[in-house]
Design a protein around this motif. Structure first.
Motif, PDB file in Angstrom:
ATOM      1  N   GLU A  76      -3.945  -0.534  27.792  1.00 17.40           N
ATOM      2  CA  GLU A  76      -4.922   0.552  27.779  1.00 17.40           C
ATOM      3  C   GLU A  76      -5.749   0.469  29.058  1.00 17.40           C
ATOM      4  O   GLU A  76      -6.010  -0.630  29.567  1.00 17.40           O
ATOM      5  CB  GLU A  76      -5.848   0.435  26.568  1.00 17.40           C
ATOM      6  CG  GLU A  76      -5.145   0.371  25.221  1.00 17.40           C
ATOM      7  CD  GLU A  76      -4.693   1.730  24.729  1.00 17.40           C
ATOM      8  OE1 GLU A  76      -5.061   2.741  25.368  1.00 17.40           O
ATOM      9  OE2 GLU A  76      -3.991   1.786  23.709  1.00 17.40           O
ATOM     10  N   PRO A  77      -6.203   1.597  29.602  1.00 12.58           N
ATOM     11  CA  PRO A  77      -6.935   1.571  30.876  1.00 12.58           C
ATOM     12  C   PRO A  77      -8.138   0.630  30.884  1.00 12.58           C
ATOM     13  O   PRO A  77      -8.419  -0.004  31.906  1.00 12.58           O
ATOM     14  CB  PRO A  77      -7.358   3.029  31.074  1.00 12.58           C
ATOM     15  CG  PRO A  77      -6.328   3.817  30.341  1.00 12.58           C
ATOM     16  CD  PRO A  77      -5.958   2.986  29.141  1.00 12.58           C
ATOM     17  N   HIS A  78      -8.862   0.526  29.744  1.00 11.61           N
ATOM     18  CA  HIS A  78     -10.084  -0.282  29.760  1.00 11.61           C
ATOM     19  C   HIS A  78      -9.810  -1.784  29.804  1.00 11.61           C
ATOM     20  O   HIS A  78     -10.746  -2.566  29.949  1.00 11.61           O
ATOM     21  CB  HIS A  78     -10.978   0.069  28.567  1.00 11.61           C
ATOM     22  CG  HIS A  78     -10.311  -0.028  27.238  1.00 11.61           C
ATOM     23  ND1 HIS A  78      -9.583   0.997  26.704  1.00 11.61           N
ATOM     24  CD2 HIS A  78     -10.279  -1.023  26.325  1.00 11.61           C
ATOM     25  CE1 HIS A  78      -9.119   0.655  25.518  1.00 11.61           C
ATOM     26  NE2 HIS A  78      -9.519  -0.574  25.263  1.00 11.61           N
ATOM     27  N   TYR A  79      -8.541  -2.191  29.673  1.00 13.43           N
ATOM     28  CA  TYR A  79      -8.228  -3.619  29.764  1.00 13.43           C
ATOM     29  C   TYR A  79      -7.795  -4.043  31.169  1.00 13.43           C
ATOM     30  O   TYR A  79      -7.607  -5.234  31.411  1.00 13.43           O
ATOM     31  CB  TYR A  79      -7.166  -4.008  28.740  1.00 13.43           C
ATOM     32  CG  TYR A  79      -7.690  -4.007  27.322  1.00 13.43           C
ATOM     33  CD1 TYR A  79      -8.929  -4.550  27.009  1.00 13.43           C
ATOM     34  CD2 TYR A  79      -6.956  -3.449  26.289  1.00 13.43           C
ATOM     35  CE1 TYR A  79      -9.426  -4.534  25.712  1.00 13.43           C
ATOM     36  CE2 TYR A  79      -7.438  -3.428  24.989  1.00 13.43           C
ATOM     37  CZ  TYR A  79      -8.674  -3.978  24.710  1.00 13.43           C
ATOM     38  OH  TYR A  79      -9.158  -3.960  23.420  1.00 13.43           O
ATOM     39  N   GLY A  80      -7.608  -3.098  32.062  1.00 11.26           N
ATOM     40  CA  GLY A  80      -7.423  -3.429  33.479  1.00 11.26           C
ATOM     41  C   GLY A  80      -6.211  -4.269  33.813  1.00 11.26           C
ATOM     42  O   GLY A  80      -6.259  -5.072  34.755  1.00 11.26           O
ATOM     43  N   ILE A  81      -5.095  -4.085  33.084  1.00  5.95           N
ATOM     44  CA  ILE A  81      -3.906  -4.887  33.369  1.00  5.95           C
ATOM     45  C   ILE A  81      -3.415  -4.670  34.800  1.00  5.95           C
ATOM     46  O   ILE A  81      -2.863  -5.577  35.424  1.00  5.95           O
ATOM     47  CB  ILE A  81      -2.768  -4.555  32.371  1.00  5.95           C
ATOM     48  CG1 ILE A  81      -3.258  -4.689  30.926  1.00  5.95           C
ATOM     49  CG2 ILE A  81      -1.575  -5.474  32.601  1.00  5.95           C
ATOM     50  CD1 ILE A  81      -3.677  -6.072  30.544  1.00  5.95           C
TER      51      ILE A  81
END
Length: 221
Positions: free
Chosen positions: A47-52
């Motif tokens: 997910e974007p908010h986890y910044g992988i």
């Protein structure tokens, strides 16, 4: 479960007490990472908010210093095609996307890796960070949500700014160059986990329910 959320509620005029998430410190086998190998692990959904994508970019920088480094990425989500494309574009080697992992298999996953990376932009009290700490993995993470209350920078882990893969790569490289320091931080992290153990969390829940039941009985009377 966190001081972070307690403060969020307070800003909206609500009082809250903190009862932490639970980590089974017996289930996750602590071991010292000596030698400290460049075997990295990320356990967050795509997910974007986890910044992988920032974890991948940091790993690309790490691999310029440690060419044999590896990165295992556990999770699932809508960003998967984008992240796999980014890995190819970066030209990184030894990157594995292993999909979701059953809870029973998580202790073994942590045990097979050396350093935990977390690049989240939005967070609360991530169990994956607690599980990595319980397993003896040095942790490099962003200071988002309640993480600064979980990880003491330079003492029980390393905090790096969100959205800064260079800082993450530099911190991870320093751990590999100073393995004894990394192991000491990991040991301190593991020792800090008693506040998340059921021996402390269970009685806190029991006390809360007793107080609520007592108040309800008084109102009924």
């Amino acid at each position: 479960p966190s001081v972070f959320l307690q403060n969020v509620f307070a800003r909206h005029g609500y009082q809250a007490e903190v009862i932490h998430n639970v980590i089974d410190t017996v289930q996750f086998r602590y071991r010292e990472r000596l030698p400290l190998l460049p075997e990295f692990l990320s356990v967050r959904n795509f997910e974007p908010h986890y910044g992988i994508e920032y974890t991948l970019t940091a790993f690309a920088m790490i691999q310029t210093v440690f060419p044999a480094a590896s990165l295992t990425i556990a999770g699932q989500g809508p960003q998967e095609p984008e992240l796999k494309h980014l890995a190819q574009a970066l030209g990184v080697r030894n990157v594995r996307f292993i999909g979701p992992v059953e809870p029973a298999s998580m202790p073994d996953l942590y045990d097979r890796h050396s350093v935990f990376l977390n690049a989240s932009f939005v967070d609360n009290q991530p169990l994956s960070v607690l599980e990595a700490m319980a397993s003896g993995m040095p942790v490099v993470t962003t200071p988002i949500g309640d993480i600064p209350n979980m990880v003491q920078d330079g003492e029980s882990g390393t905090l790096v700014p969100a959205g800064d893969p260079y800082a993450m790569a530099k911190a991870a490289t320093l751990l590999l160059e100073q393995p004894e320091r990394a192991v000491l931080m990991a040991k301190r992290a593991q020792e800090s986990l008693m506040q998340y153990d059921w021996s402390n969390v269970g009685p806190a829940w029991a006390d809360t329910y007793r107080r609520l039941a007592s108040a309800s009985n008084r109102e009924a009377a």
